[in-house]
Design a protein around this motif. Structure first.
Motif, PDB file in Angstrom:
ATOM      1  N   ASP A 200       0.810   7.990  -2.854  1.00  0.00           N
ATOM      2  CA  ASP A 200       0.106   8.888  -2.921  1.00  0.00           C
ATOM      3  C   ASP A 200      -1.366   8.109  -2.722  1.00  0.00           C
ATOM      4  OD1 ASP A 200       2.467  10.603  -3.127  1.00  0.00           O
ATOM      5  OD2 ASP A 200       1.949  10.150  -6.049  1.00  0.00           O
ATOM      6  N   SER A 201      -2.421   9.130  -1.779  1.00  0.00           N
ATOM      7  CA  SER A 201      -3.715   8.547  -1.888  1.00  0.00           C
ATOM      8  C   SER A 201      -3.559   7.795  -1.441  1.00  0.00           C
ATOM      9  CB  SER A 201      -4.154   9.313  -2.957  1.00  0.00           C
ATOM     10  OG  SER A 201      -4.125  10.210  -3.837  1.00  0.00           O
ATOM     11  N   PHE A 202      -3.366   6.960  -0.471  1.00  0.00           N
ATOM     12  CA  PHE A 202      -3.125   6.016  -0.090  1.00  0.00           C
ATOM     13  C   PHE A 202      -4.060   6.231   0.560  1.00  0.00           C
ATOM     14  CE2 PHE A 202      -2.572   2.566   2.973  1.00  0.00           C
ATOM     15  CZ  PHE A 202      -2.133   1.513   1.973  1.00  0.00           C
ATOM     16  N   LYS A 203      -4.711   6.883   1.725  1.00  0.00           N
ATOM     17  CA  LYS A 203      -5.715   6.967   2.671  1.00  0.00           C
ATOM     18  C   LYS A 203      -7.213   7.022   2.119  1.00  0.00           C
ATOM     19  CE  LYS A 203      -8.408   9.643   6.120  1.00  0.00           C
ATOM     20  NZ  LYS A 203      -9.863   9.445   5.186  1.00  0.00           N
ATOM     21  N   ALA A 204      -7.532   7.561   0.790  1.00  0.00           N
ATOM     22  CA  ALA A 204      -8.517   7.083  -0.349  1.00  0.00           C
ATOM     23  C   ALA A 204      -8.563   5.239  -0.187  1.00  0.00           C
ATOM     24  CB  ALA A 204      -8.756   7.904  -1.548  1.00  0.00           C
ATOM     25  N   ILE A 205      -8.302   4.865  -0.919  1.00  0.00           N
ATOM     26  CA  ILE A 205      -7.537   3.386  -1.035  1.00  0.00           C
ATOM     27  C   ILE A 205      -8.423   2.469  -0.485  1.00  0.00           C
ATOM     28  CG2 ILE A 205      -7.072   1.371  -1.365  1.00  0.00           C
ATOM     29  CD1 ILE A 205      -4.294   3.248  -3.479  1.00  0.00           C
ATOM     30  N   ASN A 206      -7.812   2.537   1.401  1.00  0.00           N
ATOM     31  CA  ASN A 206      -7.993   2.428   2.331  1.00  0.00           C
ATOM     32  C   ASN A 206      -9.697   3.020   2.318  1.00  0.00           C
ATOM     33  OD1 ASN A 206      -6.622   0.931   3.427  1.00  0.00           O
ATOM     34  ND2 ASN A 206      -5.009   2.641   4.443  1.00  0.00           N
ATOM     35  N   ASP A 207     -10.298   4.480   2.169  1.00  0.00           N
ATOM     36  CA  ASP A 207     -11.514   4.225   2.249  1.00  0.00           C
ATOM     37  C   ASP A 207     -12.961   4.071   1.544  1.00  0.00           C
ATOM     38  OD1 ASP A 207     -10.724   6.093   5.078  1.00  0.00           O
ATOM     39  OD2 ASP A 207     -10.240   7.370   3.237  1.00  0.00           O
ATOM     40  N   THR A 208     -11.830   3.742   0.354  1.00  0.00           N
ATOM     41  CA  THR A 208     -12.999   2.933  -0.591  1.00  0.00           C
ATOM     42  C   THR A 208     -12.861   2.142  -0.739  1.00  0.00           C
ATOM     43  OG1 THR A 208     -11.352   3.558  -2.311  1.00  0.00           O
ATOM     44  CG2 THR A 208     -12.598   5.449  -1.746  1.00  0.00           C
TER      45      THR A 208
ATOM     46  N   HIS B  97      -9.122  -1.708   3.677  1.00  0.00           N
ATOM     47  CA  HIS B  97      -8.042  -2.055   4.396  1.00  0.00           C
ATOM     48  C   HIS B  97      -7.575  -3.340   4.257  1.00  0.00           C
ATOM     49  CE1 HIS B  97      -8.018   0.601   7.703  1.00  0.00           C
ATOM     50  NE2 HIS B  97      -9.188   1.307   7.950  1.00  0.00           N
ATOM     51  N   GLN B  98      -8.421  -4.292   3.175  1.00  0.00           N
ATOM     52  CA  GLN B  98      -7.923  -5.122   2.983  1.00  0.00           C
ATOM     53  C   GLN B  98      -7.249  -5.363   1.190  1.00  0.00           C
ATOM     54  OE1 GLN B  98     -10.619  -9.156   2.508  1.00  0.00           O
ATOM     55  NE2 GLN B  98      -8.719 -10.206   1.225  1.00  0.00           N
ATOM     56  N   ALA B  99      -8.082  -4.078   1.115  1.00  0.00           N
ATOM     57  CA  ALA B  99      -7.559  -3.902  -0.865  1.00  0.00           C
ATOM     58  C   ALA B  99      -5.850  -2.909   0.293  1.00  0.00           C
ATOM     59  CB  ALA B  99      -8.323  -3.661  -0.804  1.00  0.00           C
ATOM     60  N   GLY B 100      -6.214  -2.091   0.766  1.00  0.00           N
ATOM     61  CA  GLY B 100      -4.848  -1.704   1.017  1.00  0.00           C
ATOM     62  C   GLY B 100      -3.182  -2.466   1.583  1.00  0.00           C
ATOM     63  N   ASP B 101      -4.212  -3.399   1.930  1.00  0.00           N
ATOM     64  CA  ASP B 101      -2.447  -4.258   2.856  1.00  0.00           C
ATOM     65  C   ASP B 101      -2.121  -4.654   0.990  1.00  0.00           C
ATOM     66  OD1 ASP B 101      -2.590  -3.636   5.611  1.00  0.00           O
ATOM     67  OD2 ASP B 101      -3.970  -5.603   5.505  1.00  0.00           O
ATOM     68  N   LEU B 102      -2.622  -5.365   0.044  1.00  0.00           N
ATOM     69  CA  LEU B 102      -2.563  -5.945  -0.611  1.00  0.00           C
ATOM     70  C   LEU B 102      -1.444  -4.732  -1.569  1.00  0.00           C
ATOM     71  CD1 LEU B 102      -4.528  -8.517  -3.644  1.00  0.00           C
ATOM     72  CD2 LEU B 102      -3.166  -6.078  -4.078  1.00  0.00           C
ATOM     73  N   VAL B 103      -2.143  -3.248  -2.067  1.00  0.00           N
ATOM     74  CA  VAL B 103      -1.353  -2.369  -2.560  1.00  0.00           C
ATOM     75  C   VAL B 103       0.064  -2.542  -2.044  1.00  0.00           C
ATOM     76  CG1 VAL B 103      -1.058  -0.374  -3.170  1.00  0.00           C
ATOM     77  CG2 VAL B 103      -2.970  -1.699  -3.291  1.00  0.00           C
ATOM     78  N   LEU B 104       0.436  -2.208  -0.227  1.00  0.00           N
ATOM     79  CA  LEU B 104       1.459  -2.169   0.321  1.00  0.00           C
ATOM     80  C   LEU B 104       2.539  -3.331  -0.097  1.00  0.00           C
ATOM     81  CD1 LEU B 104       0.258  -1.119   3.203  1.00  0.00           C
ATOM     82  CD2 LEU B 104       1.042   0.221   2.078  1.00  0.00           C
ATOM     83  N   LYS B 105       1.645  -4.710   0.296  1.00  0.00           N
ATOM     84  CA  LYS B 105       2.543  -6.039  -0.244  1.00  0.00           C
ATOM     85  C   LYS B 105       3.359  -5.595  -1.875  1.00  0.00           C
ATOM     86  CE  LYS B 105       1.203  -9.909   1.255  1.00  0.00           C
ATOM     87  NZ  LYS B 105       0.067 -10.778   1.794  1.00  0.00           N
ATOM     88  N   GLU B 106       2.381  -5.428  -2.955  1.00  0.00           N
ATOM     89  CA  GLU B 106       2.699  -5.441  -4.168  1.00  0.00           C
ATOM     90  C   GLU B 106       3.445  -4.136  -3.612  1.00  0.00           C
ATOM     91  OE1 GLU B 106       3.398  -5.595  -8.177  1.00  0.00           O
ATOM     92  OE2 GLU B 106       2.887  -7.321  -5.969  1.00  0.00           O
ATOM     93  N   PHE B 107       3.534  -3.115  -3.398  1.00  0.00           N
ATOM     94  CA  PHE B 107       4.608  -1.877  -3.137  1.00  0.00           C
ATOM     95  C   PHE B 107       5.706  -1.970  -2.877  1.00  0.00           C
ATOM     96  CE2 PHE B 107       6.247   2.488  -0.971  1.00  0.00           C
ATOM     97  CZ  PHE B 107       6.588   2.904  -2.665  1.00  0.00           C
ATOM     98  N   GLY B 108       6.115  -2.938  -1.713  1.00  0.00           N
ATOM     99  CA  GLY B 108       6.955  -3.510  -0.679  1.00  0.00           C
ATOM    100  C   GLY B 108       8.016  -4.188  -2.280  1.00  0.00           C
ATOM    101  N   ARG B 109       7.654  -5.207  -2.961  1.00  0.00           N
ATOM    102  CA  ARG B 109       7.676  -6.241  -3.535  1.00  0.00           C
ATOM    103  C   ARG B 109       8.691  -4.840  -4.642  1.00  0.00           C
ATOM    104  NH1 ARG B 109       6.791  -8.354  -8.771  1.00  0.00           N
ATOM    105  NH2 ARG B 109       5.251  -6.888  -8.852  1.00  0.00           N
ATOM    106  N   ARG B 110       7.614  -4.440  -5.202  1.00  0.00           N
ATOM    107  CA  ARG B 110       7.816  -3.176  -7.006  1.00  0.00           C
ATOM    108  C   ARG B 110       9.793  -2.940  -5.967  1.00  0.00           C
ATOM    109  NH1 ARG B 110       2.963  -1.351  -9.590  1.00  0.00           N
ATOM    110  NH2 ARG B 110       2.042  -3.486 -10.162  1.00  0.00           N
ATOM    111  N   LEU B 111       9.420  -2.652  -5.086  1.00  0.00           N
ATOM    112  CA  LEU B 111      10.890  -1.323  -4.877  1.00  0.00           C
ATOM    113  C   LEU B 111      11.781  -2.156  -4.204  1.00  0.00           C
ATOM    114  CD1 LEU B 111       9.454   0.728  -1.012  1.00  0.00           C
ATOM    115  CD2 LEU B 111       9.900   1.699  -3.946  1.00  0.00           C
TER     116      LEU B 111
END
Length: 583
Positions: A455-463, A466-480
């Motif tokens: 949810d609201s992932f575009k806002a993370i990338n924009d604010t 992209h490096q922070a967005g990549d970190l979130v994606l990796k952590e999300f995959g690990r938790r899944l």
């Protein structure tokens, strides 16, 4: 003494005092009694008989001249002799006539024998009449012998004619052959020469017959091959090569000496055959050059190049074998391929080797454990054919594809896994969904496909970038991955879109338990550039039953629609495509 005697002067005189004494008289006085031959006092031959008297010591002697005693016998002998002469003169012509008539058949037989010795024709005319005696039987036997002689002569002439024809054919054949053919007897003399002697040596065959090898070729040639000649005459087959100069050019001739044995196994000569092998020698040299070139080329190749004959024996191997197999070349070439490979490895190769011997190209891969690593090889077995289109062996080309295999695996990982999260990508996700459909249908169980995004992932990338967005994606995959079983699949489709595949479920509620677990896992903040931030997710769920057989794209589209419903309902929740099942 004499009591009475025709000679009165001897009466009453002693026998010993007589002028002469007869031997027979002395014998009579010594006791002889009988008749014997002696002589009268006149010196004539006479028959003398002595007999002593009884009562008086006297000896009565009777002397009778021989001519008087045998006068009748002599007369009879002369008459018999005369009669014999007369009879002989009369009977001799008759006997000659009889013998002449009796011996006439024998004379005729003798004349026939003389005529037979002069007549060489095989046609014999036997007599029409034979006497019924020994000569007649002798005539029959002679005529039968002459008839047999005629038959034998006919057969001999036919055999001679056949022999002449055979010799002519032999001459024709040998003269047409591109080889020098001769026959040499025990005296080293030529008894047969074909016309090739003129083509190869400039010699007339008829001039060579009866001459010795020395007389034809000289001492130098004879001495050079004297050992070979003696070996042939001792019963050994000899082969050698000889350089011959002709018309300014040099030819290479190969000679074969073949002993000739009689019916008792005794050598009576030998056959000599010389063949021009100049072209063969040149081809052999060319082949050797080509083989050297082939070896020079193949030795530089980073692959095994091998030729194996039909028996499985290695006839050619390039130098790369020494490096790969860690054996010297002499331990490779000439050996059976089975001696170089283990039993398990040979079983793999034998199958493809047999296929190649059947006329088909066989390509296969295999592995070998070498030191501390496994190496991968790619082999191609190609059948090799002779000029007569018969399979004579197999050419083997083996490449080391270990590095290619490693690269292939890397590329496969890159093609099937997400490079950021390390999770299966879209390609592998679709494969897993397809496999799950089949497996759950076979097991008569349920499966579920979850479609998720942040949810609201575009806002993370924009604010935050992209490096922070990549970190979130990796952590999300690990938790899944931590919320599902090892048999389930978690993958990333693209961007912040993820998919979870749940297999072998008993009912729908099992999927909701997983969804709730995921939502709770995302309640924990994620540290982004030192700032903790809660990132939520929305989930769409599509169940897969055994009653339908949907496609992969259909399932993903249905799960995506369920996700869209969760977004509409306020995010941070899960939904099924049916509104009643959304939470």
């Amino acid at each position: 003494m004499y009591v009475t005697h025709p000679d009165a002067g001897r009466i009453l005189t002693s026998i010993d005092k007589a002028n002469h004494s007869e031997v027979s008289m002395r014998q009579a006085t010594s006791g002889f009694e009988g008749t014997g031959r002696s002589f009268t006092h006149t010196g004539k031959e006479a028959m003398v008989s002595y007999k002593p008297t009884n009562g008086v010591d006297w000896i009565v002697a009777s002397v009778l001249p021989t001519d008087e005693v045998f006068h009748s016998a002599v007369q009879l002998r002369w008459e018999s002799t005369l009669l014999a002469l007369v009879l002989t003169s009369l009977l001799t012509p008759l006997a000659c006539f009889i013998f002449y008539r009796a011996l006439k058949p024998l004379r005729e037989l003798g004349q026939k024998m003389i005529a037979a010795t002069k007549d060489s024709s095989e046609q014999w005319r036997p007599s029409s009449f034979y006497s019924n005696d020994e000569l007649g039987r002798l005539g029959r036997v002679f005529d039968s012998l002459m008839l047999e002689r005629g038959r034998v002569v006919t057969e001999l002439k036919q055999s001679h004619l056949v022999l002449q024809e055979s010799e002519q054919r032999t001459r024709t054949i040998t003269d047409s052959m591109p080889a020098v053919i001769g026959y040499i007897d025990l005296d080293h003399r030529y008894r047969f020469c074909n016309s090739a002697y003129k083509r190869f040596h400039g010699l007339q065959p008829e001039d060579m017959l009866g001459k010795t090898i020395t007389e034809v070729f000289g001492d130098g040639v004879y001495n050079a091959f004297a050992d070979c000649i003696e070996q042939a005459l001792s019963g050994q087959r000899v082969s050698f090569e000889r350089m011959v100069e002709q018309d300014g050019s040099v030819m290479c001739m190969q000679y074969e000496y073949v002993p000739d044995f009689d019916a008792y196994g005794v050598v009576r000569g030998f056959y000599s055959m010389g063949t021009d092998i100049t072209a063969y020698k040149r081809a052999e040299q060319d082949l050797s050059s080509q083989q050297q070139l082939l070896r020079a080329v193949t030795d530089t190749l980073p692959a095994l190049v091998t030729f194996v004959d039909k028996t499985g024996r290695i006839k050619f191997a390039n130098r790369t074998h020494e490096t790969w197999m860690r054996r010297p070349m002499h331990a490779i070439e000439g050996n059976l391929i089975g001696d170089l490979l283990g039993a398990q490895e040979m079983e793999i190769h034998q199958k493809h080797f047999t296929c190649a011997l059947g006329g088909k190209v066989a390509t296969f891969g295999f592995e070998r454990q070498e030191a501390d690593r496994i190496r991968h090889y790619q082999a191609t077995y190609t059948p090799q054919f002779s000029a007569e289109n018969d399979i004579i062996g197999v050419t083997c080309l083996v490449h080391d594809v270990t590095e290619a295999k490693l690269l292939e695996r890397q590329l496969n990982v890159m093609a099937r896994f997400d490079s950021l999260t390390g999770l299966p990508n879209r390609i592998q996700i679709k494969e897993c969904i397809s496999r799950a459909i089949d497996d759950n249908r076979d097991a008569q169980s349920l499966a579920a496909v979850m479609y998720l995004d942040l949810d609201s992932f575009k806002a993370i990338n924009d604010t935050l970038g992209h490096q922070a967005g990549d970190l979130v994606l990796k952590e999300f995959g690990r938790r899944l991955a931590g919320c599902v079983r090892r048999s389930d699949t978690v993958g990333r489709l693209a961007g912040d879109e993820f998919v979870v595949i749940l297999e072998r479920l008993s009912n729908d509620s099992e999927s909701t338990l997983v969804a709730e677990k995921i939502l709770r896992a995302m309640e924990k903040p994620i540290s982004i550039n030192g700032v903790d931030r809660i990132v939520t997710t929305s989930i769409g769920i599509e169940m897969v039953s055994t009653e339908v057989n949907p496609s992969v794209e259909t399932l993903l589209k249905a799960a995506d629609e369920a996700l869209y419903r969760s977004k509409q309902l306020g995010r941070n929740r899960y939904s099924f495509r049916s509104a009643a099942a959304s939470v």
